[in-house]
Design an enzyme around this catalytic site. Sequence first.
Site, PDB file in Angstrom:
ATOM      1  CD  GLU A 125       6.453 -13.518  10.577  1.00  0.00           C
ATOM      2  OE1 GLU A 125       5.879 -14.626  10.658  1.00  0.00           O
ATOM      3  OE2 GLU A 125       6.631 -12.762  11.544  1.00  0.00           O
ATOM      4  N   GLY A 129       2.209 -12.691   4.104  1.00  0.00           N
ATOM      5  CA  GLY A 129       2.509 -11.633   3.133  1.00  0.00           C
ATOM      6  C   GLY A 129       1.357 -10.646   3.109  1.00  0.00           C
ATOM      7  CD1 TRP A 154       8.242 -11.329   1.529  1.00  0.00           C
ATOM      8  CD2 TRP A 154       9.935 -11.859   0.178  1.00  0.00           C
ATOM      9  NE1 TRP A 154       7.923 -12.503   0.882  1.00  0.00           N
ATOM     10  CE2 TRP A 154       8.951 -12.849   0.055  1.00  0.00           C
ATOM     11  CE3 TRP A 154      11.104 -11.975  -0.581  1.00  0.00           C
ATOM     12  CZ2 TRP A 154       9.077 -13.933  -0.797  1.00  0.00           C
ATOM     13  CZ3 TRP A 154      11.232 -13.070  -1.416  1.00  0.00           C
ATOM     14  CH2 TRP A 154      10.226 -14.018  -1.521  1.00  0.00           C
ATOM     15  CB  THR A 156      13.496  -3.809   1.027  1.00  0.00           C
ATOM     16  OG1 THR A 156      12.514  -4.688   0.482  1.00  0.00           O
ATOM     17  CG2 THR A 156      14.182  -3.061  -0.094  1.00  0.00           C
ATOM     18  NE  ARG A 267      15.805  -0.171 -35.488  1.00  0.00           N
ATOM     19  CZ  ARG A 267      16.683  -1.042 -35.937  1.00  0.00           C
ATOM     20  NH1 ARG A 267      17.976  -0.760 -35.909  1.00  0.00           N
ATOM     21  NH2 ARG A 267      16.294  -2.197 -36.403  1.00  0.00           N
ATOM     22  CD  GLN A 336       6.562  -4.950 -28.993  1.00  0.00           C
ATOM     23  OE1 GLN A 336       6.849  -5.713 -28.072  1.00  0.00           O
ATOM     24  NE2 GLN A 336       6.381  -5.387 -30.228  1.00  0.00           N
ATOM     25  CD  GLU A 363       6.533   0.192   0.666  1.00  0.00           C
ATOM     26  OE1 GLU A 363       5.727   1.093   0.924  1.00  0.00           O
ATOM     27  OE2 GLU A 363       7.746   0.377   0.471  1.00  0.00           O
ATOM     28  N   GLY A 364       2.302  -4.227  -0.315  1.00  0.00           N
ATOM     29  CA  GLY A 364       0.920  -4.562  -0.593  1.00  0.00           C
ATOM     30  C   GLY A 364       0.746  -4.809  -2.075  1.00  0.00           C
TER      31      GLY A 364
HETATM   32  N1  CAA Z   1      -4.542   2.688   9.597  1.00  0.00           N
HETATM   33  C1  CAA Z   1      -4.658   2.372  10.919  1.00  0.00           C
HETATM   34  N2  CAA Z   1      -5.269   1.230  11.350  1.00  0.00           N
HETATM   35  C2  CAA Z   1      -5.757   0.405  10.424  1.00  0.00           C
HETATM   36  C3  CAA Z   1      -5.666   0.673   9.020  1.00  0.00           C
HETATM   37  C4  CAA Z   1      -5.041   1.875   8.644  1.00  0.00           C
HETATM   38  N3  CAA Z   1      -4.906   2.189   7.340  1.00  0.00           N
HETATM   39  N4  CAA Z   1      -6.235  -0.340   8.348  1.00  0.00           N
HETATM   40  C5  CAA Z   1      -6.683  -1.230   9.273  1.00  0.00           C
HETATM   41  N5  CAA Z   1      -6.395  -0.766  10.516  1.00  0.00           N
HETATM   42  C6  CAA Z   1      -6.733  -1.399  11.790  1.00  0.00           C
HETATM   43  C7  CAA Z   1      -8.246  -1.656  11.842  1.00  0.00           C
HETATM   44  O1  CAA Z   1      -8.928  -0.537  12.355  1.00  0.00           O
HETATM   45  C8  CAA Z   1      -8.345  -2.848  12.761  1.00  0.00           C
HETATM   46  O2  CAA Z   1      -8.232  -2.408  14.104  1.00  0.00           O
HETATM   47  P1  CAA Z   1      -8.992  -3.153  15.329  1.00  0.00           P
HETATM   48  O3  CAA Z   1      -8.500  -4.572  15.320  1.00  0.00           O
HETATM   49  O4  CAA Z   1      -8.580  -2.379  16.509  1.00  0.00           O
HETATM   50  O5  CAA Z   1     -10.454  -3.061  14.985  1.00  0.00           O
HETATM   51  C9  CAA Z   1      -7.073  -3.644  12.436  1.00  0.00           C
HETATM   52  O6  CAA Z   1      -6.152  -2.703  11.860  1.00  0.00           O
HETATM   53  C10 CAA Z   1      -7.330  -4.780  11.476  1.00  0.00           C
HETATM   54  O7  CAA Z   1      -7.895  -4.248  10.285  1.00  0.00           O
HETATM   55  P2  CAA Z   1      -8.501  -5.184   9.135  1.00  0.00           P
HETATM   56  O8  CAA Z   1      -9.466  -6.161   9.734  1.00  0.00           O
HETATM   57  O9  CAA Z   1      -8.969  -4.297   8.038  1.00  0.00           O
HETATM   58  O10 CAA Z   1      -7.195  -5.980   8.679  1.00  0.00           O
HETATM   59  P3  CAA Z   1      -7.041  -7.192   7.674  1.00  0.00           P
HETATM   60  O11 CAA Z   1      -6.399  -8.316   8.355  1.00  0.00           O
HETATM   61  O12 CAA Z   1      -8.345  -7.431   6.958  1.00  0.00           O
HETATM   62  O13 CAA Z   1      -5.921  -6.635   6.654  1.00  0.00           O
HETATM   63  C11 CAA Z   1      -5.027  -5.583   4.737  1.00  0.00           C
HETATM   64  C12 CAA Z   1      -6.111  -5.597   5.830  1.00  0.00           C
HETATM   65  C13 CAA Z   1      -5.297  -4.265   4.026  1.00  0.00           C
HETATM   66  C14 CAA Z   1      -5.167  -6.737   3.764  1.00  0.00           C
HETATM   67  C15 CAA Z   1      -3.604  -5.579   5.391  1.00  0.00           C
HETATM   68  O14 CAA Z   1      -3.309  -6.817   5.986  1.00  0.00           O
HETATM   69  C16 CAA Z   1      -2.525  -5.238   4.395  1.00  0.00           C
HETATM   70  O15 CAA Z   1      -2.292  -4.074   4.108  1.00  0.00           O
HETATM   71  N6  CAA Z   1      -1.823  -6.290   3.851  1.00  0.00           N
HETATM   72  C17 CAA Z   1      -0.682  -6.073   3.010  1.00  0.00           C
HETATM   73  C18 CAA Z   1       0.562  -5.990   3.840  1.00  0.00           C
HETATM   74  C19 CAA Z   1       1.698  -5.340   3.127  1.00  0.00           C
HETATM   75  O16 CAA Z   1       1.554  -4.293   2.512  1.00  0.00           O
HETATM   76  N7  CAA Z   1       2.880  -5.938   3.239  1.00  0.00           N
HETATM   77  C20 CAA Z   1       4.043  -5.424   2.639  1.00  0.00           C
HETATM   78  C21 CAA Z   1       5.081  -5.134   3.673  1.00  0.00           C
HETATM   79  S1  CAA Z   1       6.444  -4.132   3.232  1.00  0.00           S
HETATM   80  C22 CAA Z   1       7.246  -4.877   1.955  1.00  0.00           C
HETATM   81  O17 CAA Z   1       6.664  -5.143   0.965  1.00  0.00           O
HETATM   82  C23 CAA Z   1       8.701  -5.176   2.035  1.00  0.00           C
HETATM   83  C24 CAA Z   1       9.608  -4.043   1.820  1.00  0.00           C
HETATM   84  O18 CAA Z   1      10.591  -3.935   2.531  1.00  0.00           O
HETATM   85  C25 CAA Z   1       9.438  -3.068   0.709  1.00  0.00           C
END
Ligand code: CAA
Length: 417
Positions: A125, A129, A154, A156, A267, A336, A363-364
């Site tokens: 949103e 992000g 965003w 896609t 080239r 380049q 995707e992060g």
């Molecule tokens: N698998 C399953 N569960 C998971 C997990 C995983 N890999 N990672 C974390 N969790 C769970 C945790 O166990 C935790 O669970 P509980 O609350 O039950 O304890 C919960 O999720 C929260 O975990 P964190 O405290 O680690 O979460 P956080 O808020 O610190 O966030 C982060 C971690 C890695 C930064 C995450 O927010 C993240 O990946 N952010 C990036 C988001 C992203 O990739 N967005 C892109 C979307 S897609 C896109 O780009 C558009 C497109 O169309 C291409």
Amino acid sequence: MPFLNDQNRMWQDKARQVAEKVVRPLARKYDLLQEYPWEIKEALAEAGLFGVWIPKEYGGAGGSVLDLCIVIEQLSRACGGVGVMYCVNALGSFPILVGATEEQKKTWLPQIAAGKKLIAFCLSEKYAGSDAQSLRLEAKKDGDGYVINGEKKWTTNGGAADLYTVFAVTDPNSKSRRISAFLVEKGTPGFEVGKVEDKMGIRCVPVVETVFKDVRVQTSQLLGGQPGYGFHHAMGTLDLARPGVAAQGLGLAQGALEYAMVYSARRQQFGSPVNSFQMIQQMLADMAAQVEAARQLVYASATSLDKKLPVANKMAAMAKLYATDTAMKVTTDAVQIFGGYGYMRDYPIEKYMRDAKITQIYEGTNQVQRLVVARNLVKETAALTQLLESYIPREIQVGYNDPATLAAQKQQETAAS
Ligand code: CAA
């Protein structure tokens, strides 16, 4: 690749054929038009590529994450936009594989596998992000369903897609069960595509805002049938999907390297092809080594997911950050090598650089990938401490500044005086 099995090679051949026959010749056209390439989508569907990652019991080909990455690599080698236009369907449908009910899987997966329904993933949103948990789109319980209000950013494949995996807040007061995912169909009253973004790269695939105004959904559209598991579904999905973005970066880097090899052989400067000059040779050699290192990491991360290894989360993040950073570096170096011509739109190479940039962001971001890797390393430290702790000298060192040595020294000085 000698260690690919017959199935991997079969998908590689199939994808390469479509990439060379259909994708590469049309890449420039759709980059200029910034329109969804329906004719390419049809060719991908005809080749059965939309079924790669879907299990056989749901109408798919039952391929592995590695097979999926191999297909994405081949498509992206010809066009980075088509790479994501294809793999975003895996991103959208992984939540179904990760968390849907049997009925939801049976309803949607066969249609996605056949290429009849396209799917998108609505997590990000305007204000959420990297911090995906802070999303605000709300889904309020209302009778036997939910009413969704708010916006997503965003998305896609938005507009082209028939189905949307939508993450919304169902319990604002809960910390860990705040978010749930819904399967929302195109055409649902109140659900609309808002702003369509004008992008630097990946121009053949739409990236849009989606708007929800009193969108009524049934409980049967709640992913998995239970509220509160949305964030887990999203994180599980991203683990599965990140090697795919890494493969997109890998394909872009490989494709740019190939163009640079051919152009530098053609080239002529100072009476010789520029690939006879050591400075260009060094660039090409470094690019090739980086591409190969990225490939090994992408394939290893996909395999760790296929084998459900505990390192899969870390490997997916490492592959995504390394392969997409490599894509940016190698595509920039390829421009380049093309020199002034490389900067011009008449030549195919600047598109690789534009397409590569987004792979470091979506995707992060690669900063988030490093955070994921570092969190894994911190967890792994406990097991290593017992093994290695005694080999690392303390900051206080015997014979130099430890309290016992200092006391003995002082005693000697006092005795001498
Ligand atoms: N698998 C399953 N569960 C998971 C997990 C995983 N890999 N990672 C974390 N969790 C769970 C945790 O166990 C935790 O669970 P509980 O609350 O039950 O304890 C919960 O999720 C929260 O975990 P964190 O405290 O680690 O979460 P956080 O808020 O610190 O966030 C982060 C971690 C890695 C930064 C995450 O927010 C993240 O990946 N952010 C990036 C988001 C992203 O990739 N967005 C892109 C979307 S897609 C896109 O780009 C558009 C497109 O169309 C291409």
